[in-house]
Design an enzyme around this catalytic site. Sequence first.
Site, PDB file in Angstrom:
ATOM      1  N   GLY A  32     -14.248 -11.860   8.463  1.00 24.97           N
ATOM      2  CA  GLY A  32     -13.562 -10.701   9.034  1.00 24.97           C
ATOM      3  C   GLY A  32     -12.311 -10.999   9.843  1.00 24.97           C
ATOM      4  N   SER A  33     -11.645 -12.145   9.573  1.00 26.20           N
ATOM      5  CA  SER A  33     -10.456 -12.438  10.390  1.00 26.20           C
ATOM      6  C   SER A  33      -9.297 -11.513  10.054  1.00 26.20           C
ATOM      7  CB  SER A  33     -10.048 -13.918  10.260  1.00 26.20           C
ATOM      8  OG  SER A  33      -9.528 -14.195   8.988  1.00 26.20           O
TER       9      SER A  33
ATOM     10  N   ARG B 208     -16.734  -7.548  -3.533  1.00 30.05           N
ATOM     11  CA  ARG B 208     -17.241  -6.778  -4.679  1.00 30.05           C
ATOM     12  C   ARG B 208     -16.106  -6.046  -5.369  1.00 30.05           C
ATOM     13  NH1 ARG B 208     -22.516  -6.637  -5.109  1.00 30.05           N
ATOM     14  NH2 ARG B 208     -23.706  -7.168  -3.235  1.00 30.05           N
TER      15      ARG B 208
ATOM     16  N   ASN C 190      -5.489  -4.403  -0.684  1.00 31.10           N
ATOM     17  CA  ASN C 190      -6.274  -5.643  -0.645  1.00 31.10           C
ATOM     18  C   ASN C 190      -5.353  -6.786  -0.262  1.00 31.10           C
ATOM     19  OD1 ASN C 190      -8.496  -7.457  -1.171  1.00 31.10           O
ATOM     20  ND2 ASN C 190      -7.527  -7.980  -3.120  1.00 31.10           N
TER      21      ASN C 190
ATOM     22  N   HIS D 121      -4.889 -10.951  -0.958  1.00 30.53           N
ATOM     23  CA  HIS D 121      -5.354 -12.021  -1.838  1.00 30.53           C
ATOM     24  C   HIS D 121      -4.614 -13.313  -1.468  1.00 30.53           C
ATOM     25  CE1 HIS D 121      -7.126 -13.782  -5.397  1.00 30.53           C
ATOM     26  NE2 HIS D 121      -5.955 -14.341  -5.627  1.00 30.53           N
TER      27      HIS D 121
ATOM     28  N   ASP E 280      -5.977  -1.275  -8.081  1.00 30.51           N
ATOM     29  CA  ASP E 280      -6.218  -0.394  -9.221  1.00 30.51           C
ATOM     30  C   ASP E 280      -7.449  -0.907  -9.964  1.00 30.51           C
ATOM     31  OD1 ASP E 280      -5.372  -2.530 -10.731  1.00 30.51           O
ATOM     32  OD2 ASP E 280      -3.446  -1.641 -11.284  1.00 30.51           O
TER      33      ASP E 280
ATOM     34  N   GLU F  15      -1.726 -14.611   6.022  1.00 27.44           N
ATOM     35  CA  GLU F  15      -2.449 -13.395   5.613  1.00 27.44           C
ATOM     36  C   GLU F  15      -2.494 -12.397   6.760  1.00 27.44           C
ATOM     37  OE1 GLU F  15      -6.255 -13.722   3.619  1.00 27.44           O
ATOM     38  OE2 GLU F  15      -5.795 -15.751   3.001  1.00 27.44           O
TER      39      GLU F  15
HETATM   40  C1  GRF Z   1      -9.166 -14.166   2.787  1.00 26.98           C
HETATM   41  O1  GRF Z   1      -8.660 -15.406   2.381  1.00 26.98           O
HETATM   42  C2  GRF Z   1      -8.736 -13.074   1.843  1.00 26.98           C
HETATM   43  O2  GRF Z   1      -7.454 -13.274   1.321  1.00 26.98           O
HETATM   44  C3  GRF Z   1      -9.751 -13.164   0.747  1.00 26.98           C
HETATM   45  O3  GRF Z   1     -10.965 -13.467   1.409  1.00 26.98           O
HETATM   46  C4  GRF Z   1     -10.688 -14.117   2.648  1.00 26.98           C
HETATM   47  C5  GRF Z   1     -11.320 -13.275   3.711  1.00 26.98           C
HETATM   48  O4  GRF Z   1     -11.197 -13.861   4.992  1.00 26.98           O
HETATM   49  N1  GRF Z   1      -9.772 -11.960  -0.041  1.00 26.98           N
HETATM   50  P1  GRF Z   1     -11.587 -13.013   6.268  1.00 26.98           P
HETATM   51  O5  GRF Z   1     -12.987 -12.477   6.048  1.00 26.98           O
HETATM   52  O6  GRF Z   1     -10.575 -11.908   6.421  1.00 26.98           O
HETATM   53  O7  GRF Z   1     -11.527 -13.979   7.405  1.00 26.98           O
END
Ligand code: GRF
Length: 199
Positions: free
Chosen positions: A11-12, A90, A106, A108, A140, A173
């Site tokens: 959940g960061s 999911r 999302n 990624h 999508d 991110e």
């Molecule tokens: C992140 O690297 C995100 O890009 C991917 O899963 C990871 C989740 O990290 N989809 P967090 O739970 O937000 O720390």
Amino acid sequence: MKIGILISGRGSNMVAIVDAVNSGEIPDSDVAVVISDKPNAAGLAKARERGVESVVIERKGRTREAHDAEIIAELQKRGVELVCLAGYMRLLSKDFIHAFENRIVNIHPSLLPAFPGLDAQKQAIEHGVKLSGCTVHFVDEKLDAGPIILQKAVEVRDDDTTETLSARVLEQEHAAYVEAVKILAEGPACTLPPVVFCL
Ligand code: GRF
């Protein structure tokens, strides 16, 4: 803008969004709920510590559609306008995508369209790319394939491991997700697709 965040683990990214909403960096917004499909997700406690309501909705052998229907109902009853997937592990059903058409984003950990799917940072190292990064995109029906909102690049060093690269990508991110949600919160409705292509 009422935001709902879906998580499955650490959940960061969720924390980065919640903190940016609370500090006003993401303006005029409220994180209405954090939903996890895993009862032991570490992010749940982090949401609670920040005073955000958190809900666990497990799949429990149900169909994807039945599971998603419960999540959609929880989001709709709180008036959620933007759904942020933040490490939610999911795939969403068509019903989910249509219930929040152009309202699901999302993050990624690669420069899409390179390396969609699982273990993106490992894929990047194994492929030998010199530049990777992260992508915030609309969701999508295809995996990691919707319109891109923004990307941040990260250099891949010769001595990088999956862990060291992942750590540097993760920092980007957090910045990228906050910046993207801020664009959506500040912008007129025209920042949503299809007009996003005109920006
Ligand atoms: C992140 O690297 C995100 O890009 C991917 O899963 C990871 C989740 O990290 N989809 P967090 O739970 O937000 O720390």
